[in-house]
Design an enzyme around this catalytic site. Structure first.
Site, PDB file in Angstrom:
ATOM      1  CG  HIS A  97      -1.468   1.465   1.543  1.00  0.00           C
ATOM      2  ND1 HIS A  97      -2.594   1.826   1.104  1.00  0.00           N
ATOM      3  CD2 HIS A  97      -1.283   2.199   2.353  1.00  0.00           C
ATOM      4  CE1 HIS A  97      -3.034   3.200   1.034  1.00  0.00           C
ATOM      5  NE2 HIS A  97      -2.143   3.160   2.545  1.00  0.00           N
ATOM      6  CG  ASP A 126       6.199  16.947 -27.132  1.00  0.00           C
ATOM      7  OD1 ASP A 126       6.782  16.474 -25.487  1.00  0.00           O
ATOM      8  OD2 ASP A 126       5.789  16.358 -28.050  1.00  0.00           O
ATOM      9  CD1 TRP A 162       6.456   3.602   3.837  1.00  0.00           C
ATOM     10  CD2 TRP A 162       7.432   4.691   2.301  1.00  0.00           C
ATOM     11  NE1 TRP A 162       6.577   4.928   4.268  1.00  0.00           N
ATOM     12  CE2 TRP A 162       7.191   5.459   3.232  1.00  0.00           C
ATOM     13  CE3 TRP A 162       7.544   4.482   1.137  1.00  0.00           C
ATOM     14  CZ2 TRP A 162       7.742   6.685   3.285  1.00  0.00           C
ATOM     15  CZ3 TRP A 162       7.941   6.126   0.908  1.00  0.00           C
ATOM     16  CH2 TRP A 162       8.685   7.248   2.006  1.00  0.00           C
ATOM     17  CB  SER A 190      10.220   5.582 -14.177  1.00  0.00           C
ATOM     18  OG  SER A 190       9.731   6.182 -14.707  1.00  0.00           O
ATOM     19  CB  SER A 191      12.201   9.514 -10.927  1.00  0.00           C
ATOM     20  OG  SER A 191      10.459   7.866 -10.099  1.00  0.00           O
ATOM     21  CG  HIS A 274      12.168  15.001   5.103  1.00  0.00           C
ATOM     22  ND1 HIS A 274      11.415  14.848   5.749  1.00  0.00           N
ATOM     23  CD2 HIS A 274      12.407  16.559   4.567  1.00  0.00           C
ATOM     24  CE1 HIS A 274      10.106  16.183   5.308  1.00  0.00           C
ATOM     25  NE2 HIS A 274      11.095  17.075   5.365  1.00  0.00           N
ATOM     26  CD  GLU A 276       9.523   9.824  -3.096  1.00  0.00           C
ATOM     27  OE1 GLU A 276      10.320  10.321  -3.628  1.00  0.00           O
ATOM     28  OE2 GLU A 276       8.323   9.220  -3.588  1.00  0.00           O
ATOM     29  CE1 TYR A 278       8.237  19.041   3.281  1.00  0.00           C
ATOM     30  CE2 TYR A 278      10.652  17.929   3.621  1.00  0.00           C
ATOM     31  CZ  TYR A 278       8.844  19.039   4.132  1.00  0.00           C
ATOM     32  OH  TYR A 278       8.796  18.944   5.281  1.00  0.00           O
ATOM     33  CB  SER A 289      -0.182  28.539  -6.477  1.00  0.00           C
ATOM     34  OG  SER A 289       0.960  28.092  -4.816  1.00  0.00           O
ATOM     35  CG  HIS A 323      12.225  14.543  10.891  1.00  0.00           C
ATOM     36  ND1 HIS A 323      12.350  16.023  10.183  1.00  0.00           N
ATOM     37  CD2 HIS A 323      11.799  13.935  10.167  1.00  0.00           C
ATOM     38  CE1 HIS A 323      11.100  15.504   8.763  1.00  0.00           C
ATOM     39  NE2 HIS A 323      11.319  14.446   8.691  1.00  0.00           N
ATOM     40  CG  HIS A 324      11.381  10.322   9.216  1.00  0.00           C
ATOM     41  ND1 HIS A 324       9.949   9.869   8.682  1.00  0.00           N
ATOM     42  CD2 HIS A 324      12.689  11.583   7.802  1.00  0.00           C
ATOM     43  CE1 HIS A 324      10.013  10.983   8.140  1.00  0.00           C
ATOM     44  NE2 HIS A 324      10.776  11.805   7.856  1.00  0.00           N
ATOM     45  CB  THR A 349       4.906  25.147   5.055  1.00  0.00           C
ATOM     46  OG1 THR A 349       6.344  24.694   5.240  1.00  0.00           O
ATOM     47  CG2 THR A 349       4.220  24.479   4.243  1.00  0.00           C
ATOM     48  CE  LYS A 352       3.993  27.367  -1.155  1.00  0.00           C
ATOM     49  NZ  LYS A 352       4.964  27.719  -2.413  1.00  0.00           N
ATOM     50  NE  ARG A 471       4.205   3.397  10.388  1.00  0.00           N
ATOM     51  CZ  ARG A 471       4.596   4.315  10.010  1.00  0.00           C
ATOM     52  NH1 ARG A 471       6.189   5.168  10.298  1.00  0.00           N
ATOM     53  NH2 ARG A 471       4.755   4.525   8.313  1.00  0.00           N
TER      54      ARG A 471
HETATM   55  C1  HEA Z   1       0.146   8.861  -1.236  1.00  0.00           C
HETATM   56  C2  HEA Z   1      -0.520   8.518  -0.119  1.00  0.00           C
HETATM   57  C3  HEA Z   1      -1.293   7.541   0.535  1.00  0.00           C
HETATM   58  C4  HEA Z   1      -2.516   7.798   0.058  1.00  0.00           C
HETATM   59  C5  HEA Z   1      -3.135   8.180  -0.673  1.00  0.00           C
HETATM   60  C6  HEA Z   1      -2.887   6.688   1.041  1.00  0.00           C
HETATM   61  C7  HEA Z   1      -4.467   6.196   1.428  1.00  0.00           C
HETATM   62  C8  HEA Z   1      -4.810   5.524   2.258  1.00  0.00           C
HETATM   63  N1  HEA Z   1      -4.810   4.464   3.695  1.00  0.00           N
HETATM   64 FE1  HEA Z   1      -2.486   5.011   3.614  1.00  0.00          FE
HETATM   65  N2  HEA Z   1      -0.607   4.409   3.718  1.00  0.00           N
HETATM   66  C9  HEA Z   1       1.252   5.268   3.260  1.00  0.00           C
HETATM   67  C10 HEA Z   1       0.768   6.313   2.148  1.00  0.00           C
HETATM   68  C11 HEA Z   1      -0.879   6.657   1.551  1.00  0.00           C
HETATM   69  N3  HEA Z   1      -1.992   6.145   1.985  1.00  0.00           N
HETATM   70  C12 HEA Z   1       2.360   5.324   3.289  1.00  0.00           C
HETATM   71  C13 HEA Z   1       3.720   5.256   3.044  1.00  0.00           C
HETATM   72  C14 HEA Z   1       2.140   4.491   4.751  1.00  0.00           C
HETATM   73  C15 HEA Z   1       3.312   3.722   5.185  1.00  0.00           C
HETATM   74  C16 HEA Z   1       2.883   1.565   5.112  1.00  0.00           C
HETATM   75  C17 HEA Z   1       4.160   1.742   5.705  1.00  0.00           C
HETATM   76  O1  HEA Z   1       3.588   1.005   6.835  1.00  0.00           O
HETATM   77  O2  HEA Z   1       4.684   0.889   5.772  1.00  0.00           O
HETATM   78  C18 HEA Z   1       0.666   4.044   4.797  1.00  0.00           C
HETATM   79  C19 HEA Z   1      -0.314   2.818   5.931  1.00  0.00           C
HETATM   80  C20 HEA Z   1      -2.022   3.063   5.923  1.00  0.00           C
HETATM   81  C21 HEA Z   1      -1.781   2.445   7.324  1.00  0.00           C
HETATM   82  C22 HEA Z   1      -1.330   2.131   7.864  1.00  0.00           C
HETATM   83  C23 HEA Z   1      -1.176   0.237   8.085  1.00  0.00           C
HETATM   84  C24 HEA Z   1       0.147   0.316   9.648  1.00  0.00           C
HETATM   85  O3  HEA Z   1       0.344   0.791   9.607  1.00  0.00           O
HETATM   86  O4  HEA Z   1      -0.565  -0.856   9.845  1.00  0.00           O
HETATM   87  C25 HEA Z   1      -3.881   2.454   7.110  1.00  0.00           C
HETATM   88  C26 HEA Z   1      -4.433   2.180   7.741  1.00  0.00           C
HETATM   89  O5  HEA Z   1      -5.838   2.766   8.327  1.00  0.00           O
HETATM   90  C27 HEA Z   1      -3.786   3.026   6.397  1.00  0.00           C
HETATM   91  C28 HEA Z   1      -5.095   3.855   5.433  1.00  0.00           C
HETATM   92  C29 HEA Z   1      -5.108   4.095   4.503  1.00  0.00           C
HETATM   93  C30 HEA Z   1      -6.367   4.234   3.869  1.00  0.00           C
HETATM   94  C31 HEA Z   1      -7.536   4.092   4.038  1.00  0.00           C
HETATM   95  C32 HEA Z   1      -6.754   5.815   2.738  1.00  0.00           C
HETATM   96  C33 HEA Z   1      -7.255   5.883   1.290  1.00  0.00           C
HETATM   97  O6  HEA Z   1      -7.543   6.837   1.024  1.00  0.00           O
HETATM   98  C34 HEA Z   1      -7.480   5.169   0.101  1.00  0.00           C
HETATM   99  C35 HEA Z   1      -8.461   5.196  -0.705  1.00  0.00           C
HETATM  100  C36 HEA Z   1      -9.139   4.837  -1.920  1.00  0.00           C
HETATM  101  C37 HEA Z   1      -8.969   3.219  -2.707  1.00  0.00           C
HETATM  102  C38 HEA Z   1     -10.109   2.814  -1.675  1.00  0.00           C
HETATM  103  C39 HEA Z   1      -9.256   3.272  -3.595  1.00  0.00           C
HETATM  104  C40 HEA Z   1     -10.360   3.716  -4.896  1.00  0.00           C
HETATM  105  C41 HEA Z   1     -11.192   2.309  -4.284  1.00  0.00           C
HETATM  106  C42 HEA Z   1     -11.273   1.149  -4.444  1.00  0.00           C
HETATM  107  C43 HEA Z   1     -10.507   0.531  -5.650  1.00  0.00           C
HETATM  108  C44 HEA Z   1     -13.033   0.506  -5.071  1.00  0.00           C
HETATM  109  C45 HEA Z   1     -12.722  -0.464  -3.698  1.00  0.00           C
HETATM  110  C46 HEA Z   1     -13.724  -0.029  -2.820  1.00  0.00           C
HETATM  111  C47 HEA Z   1     -13.860  -0.370  -1.337  1.00  0.00           C
HETATM  112  C48 HEA Z   1     -14.205  -2.178  -1.536  1.00  0.00           C
HETATM  113  C49 HEA Z   1     -14.514   0.356  -0.656  1.00  0.00           C
HETATM  114  N4  HEA Z   1      -2.446   4.122   5.536  1.00  0.00           N
HETATM  115  C1  HEA Z   2       3.952  15.178   1.285  1.00  0.00           C
HETATM  116  C2  HEA Z   2       4.451  14.704   2.665  1.00  0.00           C
HETATM  117  C3  HEA Z   2       4.601  15.462   4.170  1.00  0.00           C
HETATM  118  C4  HEA Z   2       4.638  16.275   3.895  1.00  0.00           C
HETATM  119  C5  HEA Z   2       4.760  17.707   3.403  1.00  0.00           C
HETATM  120  C6  HEA Z   2       5.507  16.680   5.069  1.00  0.00           C
HETATM  121  C7  HEA Z   2       5.806  17.667   6.049  1.00  0.00           C
HETATM  122  C8  HEA Z   2       6.335  17.705   7.633  1.00  0.00           C
HETATM  123  N1  HEA Z   2       6.643  16.260   8.298  1.00  0.00           N
HETATM  124 FE1  HEA Z   2       5.893  15.098   7.351  1.00  0.00          FE
HETATM  125  N2  HEA Z   2       5.895  12.580   7.153  1.00  0.00           N
HETATM  126  C9  HEA Z   2       5.645  11.831   5.329  1.00  0.00           C
HETATM  127  C10 HEA Z   2       4.691  13.350   5.324  1.00  0.00           C
HETATM  128  C11 HEA Z   2       4.989  13.956   5.041  1.00  0.00           C
HETATM  129  N3  HEA Z   2       5.487  15.288   6.054  1.00  0.00           N
HETATM  130  C12 HEA Z   2       5.460  10.622   5.935  1.00  0.00           C
HETATM  131  C13 HEA Z   2       4.906   9.886   4.713  1.00  0.00           C
HETATM  132  C14 HEA Z   2       5.990  10.748   6.972  1.00  0.00           C
HETATM  133  C15 HEA Z   2       6.292   8.598   7.755  1.00  0.00           C
HETATM  134  C16 HEA Z   2       6.605   8.035   7.049  1.00  0.00           C
HETATM  135  C17 HEA Z   2       6.782   6.689   7.383  1.00  0.00           C
HETATM  136  O1  HEA Z   2       7.601   6.627   8.858  1.00  0.00           O
HETATM  137  O2  HEA Z   2       6.468   6.033   7.228  1.00  0.00           O
HETATM  138  C18 HEA Z   2       6.262  11.305   8.101  1.00  0.00           C
HETATM  139  C19 HEA Z   2       6.996  11.690   9.039  1.00  0.00           C
HETATM  140  C20 HEA Z   2       7.340  12.356  10.170  1.00  0.00           C
HETATM  141  C21 HEA Z   2       7.926  13.091  10.868  1.00  0.00           C
HETATM  142  C22 HEA Z   2       8.742  11.160  11.599  1.00  0.00           C
HETATM  143  C23 HEA Z   2       7.923  11.124  12.410  1.00  0.00           C
HETATM  144  C24 HEA Z   2       8.137   9.552  13.251  1.00  0.00           C
HETATM  145  O3  HEA Z   2       8.016   8.627  12.749  1.00  0.00           O
HETATM  146  O4  HEA Z   2       7.872   9.289  14.316  1.00  0.00           O
HETATM  147  C25 HEA Z   2       8.271  14.090  11.063  1.00  0.00           C
HETATM  148  C26 HEA Z   2       9.064  14.526  12.807  1.00  0.00           C
HETATM  149  O5  HEA Z   2       9.671  15.442  12.376  1.00  0.00           O
HETATM  150  C27 HEA Z   2       7.446  14.845  10.256  1.00  0.00           C
HETATM  151  C28 HEA Z   2       7.539  16.338  10.377  1.00  0.00           C
HETATM  152  C29 HEA Z   2       7.234  16.824   9.095  1.00  0.00           C
HETATM  153  C30 HEA Z   2       7.161  18.480   9.185  1.00  0.00           C
HETATM  154  C31 HEA Z   2       7.764  19.580  10.325  1.00  0.00           C
HETATM  155  C32 HEA Z   2       6.719  18.626   8.281  1.00  0.00           C
HETATM  156  C33 HEA Z   2       6.392  20.300   6.797  1.00  0.00           C
HETATM  157  O6  HEA Z   2       7.096  20.588   6.587  1.00  0.00           O
HETATM  158  C34 HEA Z   2       4.991  20.513   7.592  1.00  0.00           C
HETATM  159  C35 HEA Z   2       5.229  22.239   7.559  1.00  0.00           C
HETATM  160  C36 HEA Z   2       3.744  22.710   7.463  1.00  0.00           C
HETATM  161  C37 HEA Z   2       3.163  23.522   8.410  1.00  0.00           C
HETATM  162  C38 HEA Z   2       3.508  24.204  10.082  1.00  0.00           C
HETATM  163  C39 HEA Z   2       1.324  24.105   9.020  1.00  0.00           C
HETATM  164  C40 HEA Z   2       1.707  25.559   7.816  1.00  0.00           C
HETATM  165  C41 HEA Z   2       2.593  26.368   8.626  1.00  0.00           C
HETATM  166  C42 HEA Z   2       1.417  27.411   9.031  1.00  0.00           C
HETATM  167  C43 HEA Z   2       0.631  27.772   9.034  1.00  0.00           C
HETATM  168  C44 HEA Z   2       2.845  29.069   9.926  1.00  0.00           C
HETATM  169  C45 HEA Z   2       3.058  28.461  10.900  1.00  0.00           C
HETATM  170  C46 HEA Z   2       3.318  27.980  11.596  1.00  0.00           C
HETATM  171  C47 HEA Z   2       3.738  27.480  12.644  1.00  0.00           C
HETATM  172  C48 HEA Z   2       4.909  28.817  13.424  1.00  0.00           C
HETATM  173  C49 HEA Z   2       4.012  25.923  14.201  1.00  0.00           C
HETATM  174  N4  HEA Z   2       6.540  14.456   9.348  1.00  0.00           N
HETATM  175 CU   LIG Z   3      10.523  13.526   7.045  1.00  0.00          CU
END
Ligand code: HEA
Ligand code: HEA
Ligand SMILES: [Cu+2]
Ligand code: CUA
Lengths: 546, 295, 376
Positions: A97, A126, A162, A190-191, A274, A276, A278, A289, A323-324, A349, A352, A471
């Site tokens: 997933h 293009d 993942w 590809s990327s 990380h 990634e 962004y 925007s 921070h992870h 951020t 923005k 989790r």
């Molecule tokens: C862009 C990234 C993205 C997106 C869009 C989503 C979308 C969703 N995620 Fe995901 N998720 C991750 C990125 C994302 N996730 C990542 C990176 C992890 C961590 C993995 C890890 O721990 O290694 C994670 C882990 C994660 C967990 C934790 C699993 C765990 O720790 O064991 C859960 C649990 O609820 C969850 C739920 C969902 C749900 C309900 C959606 C929903 O928004 C999805 C909705 C979409 C659909 C459902 C598809 C459309 C419909 C159909 C296909 C028809 C069939 C529908 C029905 C039968 C109702 N996700």
């Molecule tokens: C699109 C993806 C995305 C984005 C944009 C971000 C944005 C941020 N993330 Fe997140 N992050 C993930 C995707 C993302 N993250 C994923 C997938 C994981 C889990 C990976 C895994 O373990 O599987 C993760 C996990 C993760 C962790 C690790 C947690 C843990 O495993 O214990 C941390 C810790 O610092 C963190 C921090 C942040 C911070 C500080 C931002 C900042 O960029 C956010 C900045 C934005 C704001 C703060 C809000 C707007 C600001 C204001 C309104 C201004 C005023 C605010 C203040 C002065 C407070 N993220």
């Molecule tokens: Cu990060």
């Protein structure tokens, strides 16, 4: 062969004139080239619009697949106890997933948008390297074929999350891990090629007069995203290569008995990981925007600061990776450094977010589907950002880390962040792509059901995490039961709603109210100067930008 | 950006899809070789898959580049196209830099953190409880668990062959630059000679490196399996070596193209791209020499 | 602050789910029982409230714009045209920066506090195994495994789930109250992570390395947590349970354990009968092996081979002893030679060769195992 003398320099630049590609043998002259017929149109194409469409379709397919896996996860977590799947399969679902959503759904969707829109926005005929562009696309289905095929291999698919931490993914990984590694390599190729194409297009193909600081924001955000991609995808390739060596050739990068360290894996992975995240949000920033000014009928507030903010976010993203890893035991100086650096990202951020709000302020707002998604994006992404900021506070992260609080955080930035950003863009540009207006009522229904479902699914996860639910577990203690049920119900609702999106898009492609060249009265930019649907070839003659 | 008018957009092309199939089949074969080999299954089928994929890739490379060369020589490409190629190549090289950065990072991490901790120094020094008798040294001539990872009996000193190799590569960068200048001045014969010299130097480098590997494996017990020193050593020099071979192939092709009369004094991006690549490989070596061999 | 937080949380929860009856749920982090956990809780509340306030302000302005500046309110509405203002842009860069500094100060203080490395009175080595914990009382020279004790019947919904479903173990870790304790965390196979929320302690257990953490618990009680790093199939089933007891009770417990360890060592010399070994083997098997090979010996192929009817268990005695004592490198099958006593090793092997219809009738004695281990 013929190089056409461009005689009529049409400002609006929609001529079907373009350079025929084939040498001597091909004796056609100026004419309106349409797409080739049949499957070869797609297999052999060099057209950025075709390739864009393929990316988008691929991405949505992967979204459904990854979503279906999320449904398995949510169904198992509906109640305590093991009902539907075994823990082994649950772990495979979690892993696949995450991988499919990140690499299969979100990234390709943005590349698809880039392919469609960048040439239109900068006034180019293009992408810079059209054949390579097609290769970038076709490598993706290839990579995912291999990745998904691991589900059917002996020992099962990757089951280590993942983030595939060693040594769970090396010494203790299933045999399919090697296939997984090569799939990652192919995705990486590809990327990187896709990103190189984007950079070359933006830096080299802009219409005369379009200086860097006149570029639309979507273009800017993609330029910076592409830079991030080129910088970190090779690092991912490097780390999976080290895994490959550890698994198959006896090296000891991640094994202490040979002088390596499992934590080394995490450092290298998160140096990629990380930036990634962004990569998955910056293009959405760009699209939003465009959308907010369009429906506020008011220019974007703070264009320059938007550009600098994206740059700052990108640069900072390279120095926050640990921070992870607050709980792996890095020395205190390191903890402090990574905590401060991470917190700093809130500043650009925030700029923005404030700019978007200021754009809406005293505008003349209407709320068609793109705007609804964009507004929800701003609010819900910010909530995700706040929880991110809380996670950044190292001592507090000791309690949050690896709990559902983190899951809540990243779904808030990814689902209403990246995914809503993609929906908003899709609705915004669908008229341009198809020449038809989508069904607004259905689209609004799609929005509201998604909005409610998504919050219902992911908001309670904050509570679960704070109450102590780890989790990646298939079963949980009784005190977590109620919120898990709520969350599952929300997830099913959100998932089912996405079928509606498919219906809306198909309906829009097949017909509907004709769209004008510029269907949104507040929209700005070159892409709105070409007719809807955009002709197969646009801007063979570059437009002049003042 | 005044010269955008004549941007060349190629028509449909079969090469991308051929390349996809080729790469996919090749990688699938490669993975199968490893997995089957580990499980003791016969790897014949996997090897066949791999070779089929590789053959498709070779066919694709000739076809695709052939296409590009043909188009370029028939004057389809504008100065703007040339710039696209330049951006493309530069960013490709940047991505390669980052690829090596990952391995250098691993090396630095092992030396600065992992090994000292395992040896009982620094922040996680109590780790040494688990590895009684292990002492932190670099080069790593003992490993925490010598049974699993037997340490090498010696390592390759920098001032012998590696120094020679450094001289070879630096000289080759130099000869290549001479060749480039000659090309710019339309001295074909001179270009050929200096380019050939570059290739010769490259081949000697590869041979020396090969000899060094044999020596390491046979006499020193320095192998991929000899702990983190061997791992990083072979990973870095190995990937560098692969890049040298690739770069040499590029140069050989450039020589052939010059032989065929391709390139003009103004228009010879193919040559320049190969040259950039070669300089990049050279710079990586300098990094290697310093951090892998000397320090 | 804390009480307020709870009230606010309860209010919020009450508003959100009025109709649901929730027995035991919480919305917020709990403050815990140690200095560290309390500090973290306060920090958590501070940053949470700062975020809430910023959110209210930002979203407030936004909603007001949405409401007041919407076109449907006044179809002829002329939008303003401003798009820059250096002053506000500087302001909203600097103010968040200041807010961040305000957050960073207590965060730094808390972090520094946690790294207080003054000598601890008691050292316990905590080792993560797939999928159980081992606690070695270093100064006392004894140690034991701590396995989940929730039954499969509960997990597979065949009986009512107990109160501490998934959070119970056979042998909890025991620590004295009012005493500084140092934990040396490591792992045997993959990375695990040891977490007790009430202590505010979470640290990864990394194979081949040792991480140190310190704690001091003043309130006696039983505290529960879980492994929080994905560590394979049963990652969700390796709870942590810590029993904090008054000092006297702790000392008594230590004496008991040391005596038991002594007695255990003497057992190797004893002459064992088949029945005794089988009985002991069944227990040892349940605690050490059943996680992978399943209680009925059927395993979970292909990851974990069945022992019932296995070639090795039926015919190859030497191989059997070897794989149990030395493990099979590169697989989840660990070397149990150092983990189990000779008696348990002998018992478990005997058990495997005679249970579930593997009726070989063969037995291995603890002495044979002892000799096998010391042959080199
Ligand atoms: C862009 C990234 C993205 C997106 C869009 C989503 C979308 C969703 N995620 Fe995901 N998720 C991750 C990125 C994302 N996730 C990542 C990176 C992890 C961590 C993995 C890890 O721990 O290694 C994670 C882990 C994660 C967990 C934790 C699993 C765990 O720790 O064991 C859960 C649990 O609820 C969850 C739920 C969902 C749900 C309900 C959606 C929903 O928004 C999805 C909705 C979409 C659909 C459902 C598809 C459309 C419909 C159909 C296909 C028809 C069939 C529908 C029905 C039968 C109702 N996700
Ligand atoms: C699109 C993806 C995305 C984005 C944009 C971000 C944005 C941020 N993330 Fe997140 N992050 C993930 C995707 C993302 N993250 C994923 C997938 C994981 C889990 C990976 C895994 O373990 O599987 C993760 C996990 C993760 C962790 C690790 C947690 C843990 O495993 O214990 C941390 C810790 O610092 C963190 C921090 C942040 C911070 C500080 C931002 C900042 O960029 C956010 C900045 C934005 C704001 C703060 C809000 C707007 C600001 C204001 C309104 C201004 C005023 C605010 C203040 C002065 C407070 N993220
Ligand atoms: Cu990060
Ligand atoms: Cu042990 Cu998770």
């Amino acid at each position: 062969m013929q190089i056409n003398d461009i005689t009529s320099l049409n400002k609006q630049a929609v001529t079907g004139v373009f350079m025929s590609a084939v040498t001597d043998t091909h004796a056609q002259d100026d004419h309106h080239h349409g797409p080739a017929k049949g499957i070869t149109r797609w297999l052999l194409t060099t057209n950025h619009k075709d390739i864009g469409s393929m990316y988008l379709i691929f991405s949505f397919t992967m979204f459904l697949l990854g979503g279906a896996m999320a449904m398995v996860i949510r169904a198992e977590l509906f109640q305590p106890g093991l009902q539907i799947v075994q823990p082994e399969f649950f772990n495979q679902m979690t892993t696949m997933h995450g991988l499919i959503m990140v690499f299969g759904a979100v990234m390709p969707a943005f590349v698809g948008l880039a392919n469609w829109m960048l040439p239109l926005m900068v006034g180019a005929p293009d992408m810079a390297l059209p054949r390579m562009n097609n290769w970038s696309f076709w490598l993706l289905p290839c990579a995912f074929l291999i990745l998904v095929s691991t589900l059917f291999m002996e020992g099962g698919a990757p089951n280590f999350g993942w983030t595939f931490y060693a040594p769970l993914s090396t010494t203790y990984g299933p045999p399919s891990t090697t296939f997984f590694i090569f799939a990652v390599h192919i995705m990486g190729v590809s990327s990187i090629m896709g990103a190189i194409n984007v950079v070359a297009t933006i830096l080299n193909m802009r219409a005369p007069g379009m200086t860097l600081m006149k570029m639309p924001l979507f273009v800017w955000t993609w330029l910076i995203t592409a830079f991030l991609l080129i910088a970190v995808m090779p690092v991912l390739a490097g780390v999976v290569t080290m895994m490959l060596m550890d698994i198959n050739f006896g090296t000891s990068f991640f094994d202490a008995s040979g002088g390596g360290d499992p934590v080394l894996f995490q450092h290298v992975f998160w140096f990629f990981g990380h930036p990634e995240v962004y990569i998955m949000i910056l293009p959405a920033f760009g699209a939003v925007s465009h959308i907010i000014p369009a429906f506020s009928r008011k220019p974007l507030f703070g264009y320059a600061s938007m550009v600098y903010a994206v740059g700052a976010i990108a640069l900072l993203s390279f120095v926050v990776w640990a921070h992870h890893m607050f709980t792996v035991g890095i020395p205190i100086a390191g903890q402090l450094f990574f905590m401060y650096a991470t917190m700093l990202i809130a500043v650009p951020t925030g700029v923005k977010v404030f700019n978007w709000v200021a754009t809406m302020f005293r505008g003349s707002l209407t709320f068609e589907a793109p705007m609804l998604f964009a507004v929800a994006f701003v609010i819900l992404f910010t909530i995700g950002g706040f929880s991110g900021l809380m996670l950044a506070i190292a001592p507090a992260d000791f309690q949050y880390h690896d709990t559902y609080f983190v899951v809540a955080h990243f779904h808030y930035v990814l689902v209403p962040g990246a995914i809503f950003g993609i929906f908003a863009s899709a609705y915004f540009w669908l008229p341009k792509w198809t020449g038809h207006m989508y069904d607004e009522t259905l689209a609004k229904t799609h929005f509201w059901l998604s909005f409610v479902g998504m919050n219902l699914a992911f908001f309670p996860m904050h509570f679960l995490g704070l109450a102590g639910m780890p989790r990646r577990i298939p079963d949980y203690a009784l005190q977590f039961a109620d919120f898990n049920m709520v969350s599952s119900i929300g997830a099913f609702m959100f998932g089912a709603t996405q079928i509606l999106f498919l219906v809306i898009v198909v309906k829009c492609v097949r017909g509907g109210e004709k769209a004008s060249a510029k269907p949104w009265d507040g929209a700005e930019g070159l892409e709105w100067t070409v007719p809807s649907p955009a002709p197969y070839h646009t801007f063979a003659t570059p437009p002049e930008v003042k | 950006m005044a010269d955008n008018q004549t941007y060349y957009v190629p028509e449909q092309s079969k090469w991308p899809i051929v390349a996809t199939v080729g790469l996919g089949v090749m990688m699938y074969g490669l993975a199968s070789i490893m997995v089957d080999g580990k499980q003791g299954v016969d790897t014949m089928g996997a090897w066949i898959t791999f070779w089929i994929g590789s053959a498709i890739m070779v066919y694709m490379l000739f076809g695709w580049f052939g296409n590009v060369i043909k188009e370029s020589r028939s004057g389809l490409y504008s100065a703007q196209m040339d710039r696209s190629f330049r951006w493309g190549m530069s960013w490709f090289i940047f991505s390669e830099v980052m690829f090596f950065a990952a391995f250098f990072g691993a090396l630095f991490y092992a030396r600065m953190f992992a090994i000292p901790w395992l040896g009982g120094e620094g922040d996680k020094g109590s780790t040494n409880m688990l590895w009684e008798g292990f002492q932190a040294t670099w080069p790593l001539l003992n490993t925490p668990d010598p049974e699993a990872y037997p340490a090498p009996s010696g390592i390759i000193g920098p001032w012998g062959l590696p120094l020679i190799n450094t001289v070879l590569l630096v000289t080759s960068s130099f000869t290549l630059t001479v060749a480039h200048h000659a090309l710019k001045e339309s001295h074909r014969q001179k270009t050929k000679i200096w380019l050939a010299a570059t290739i010769a130097l490259a081949l000697v480098f590869v041979c020396v490196q090969g000899y060094e590997y044999v020596h390491a494996y046979q006499d020193l017990g320095l192998t991929l399996q000899s702990g983190i020193y061997g791992s990083t050593f072979f990973m870095l020099t190995g990937f560098h070596g692969a890049h040298v071979i690739l770069g040499t192939l590029m140069l050989v092709i450039m020589l052939i193209r010059i032989q065929k009369g391709h390139f003009t004094a103004e228009n010879h991006f193919g040559f320049e791209a190969a040259a950039w690549y070669w300089h990049f490989v050279d710079v990586v070596w300098l990094g290697l020499f310093v951090f892998v061999y000397v320090l | 602050m804390r009480v307020q937080a709870r009230r606010a949380g309860a209010l919020l929860g009450g508003l959100m789910f009025p109709a649901m009856s929730m027995a035991d749920w919480t919305l917020n982090m709990s403050p815990g029982v140690t200095g560290t956990s309390n500090e973290i809780f306060d920090l958590h509340m501070t940053i949470l409230w700062i975020c809430v306030i910023i959110g209210v302000v930002v979203f407030g302005i936004m909603f007001w714009s949405i409401f007041a500046h919407r076109k449907s309110r006044d179809p002829d509405r002329k939008p303003a045209n401003f798009h820059e203002n250096t002053l506000v842009e500087i302001l909203w860069t600097v103010i968040p920066l200041v807010i961040l500094v305000v957050m960073a100060i207590p965060a730094t203080a808390t972090l520094v506090d946690m790294y207080d490395t003054t000598e601890a009175e008691i050292d316990i080595k905590v080792t993560g195994y797939q999928w159980r914990w081992k606690y070695d009382y270093i100064d006392e020279e004894f140690g034991y495994f701590s396995n989940i004790s929730t039954s499969d019947d509960e997990i597979y919904n065949r009986t009512e789930k107990g109160e501490n479903y998934l959070l119970d173990v056979d042998n909890p870790m025991v620590i004295p109250t009012n005493t500084r304790v140092r934990l040396l965390l490591t792992a045997n196979d993959v990375i695990h992570s040891w977490w007790v929320p009430a202590f505010g302690l979470k640290k990864d257990a990394i194979p081949g390395f040792i991480n140190e953490i310190w704690t001091q618990v003043d309130e006696p009680g039983i505290y529960r947590g879980q492994c929080t790093e994905l560590c394979g199939i049963k990652h969700g089933f390796m709870p942590v349970v810590v029993k904090a007891v008054p000092r006297e009770e702790y000392d008594a417990w230590i004496n008991e354990q040391t005596a038991a360890a002594q007695a255990e060592a003497e057992l190797t010399e004893k002459d064992w009968t088949m029945a005794e070994l089988m009985e002991r083997g069944e227990k040892a098997y349940a605690s050490a092996c059943a996680a992978c090979h399943q209680p009925d010996g059927t395993g979970a192929p292909p990851a974990f081979p069945a022992l019932k009817g296995s070639q090795m268990a039926l015919e190859d005695m030497q191989g059997h002893i070897d794989i149990v004592v030395n493990g099979s490198s590169g697989t989840a099958m660990q070397a149990f030679g150092d983990q189990l006593s000779e008696v348990d090793l002998a018992a478990v092997i005997t058990y495997e060769r005679n249970a579930w219809g593997n009726d070989t009738g063969e037995m291995v004695t603890p002495k044979e195992i002892f000799d096998y281990k010391n042959q080199e």
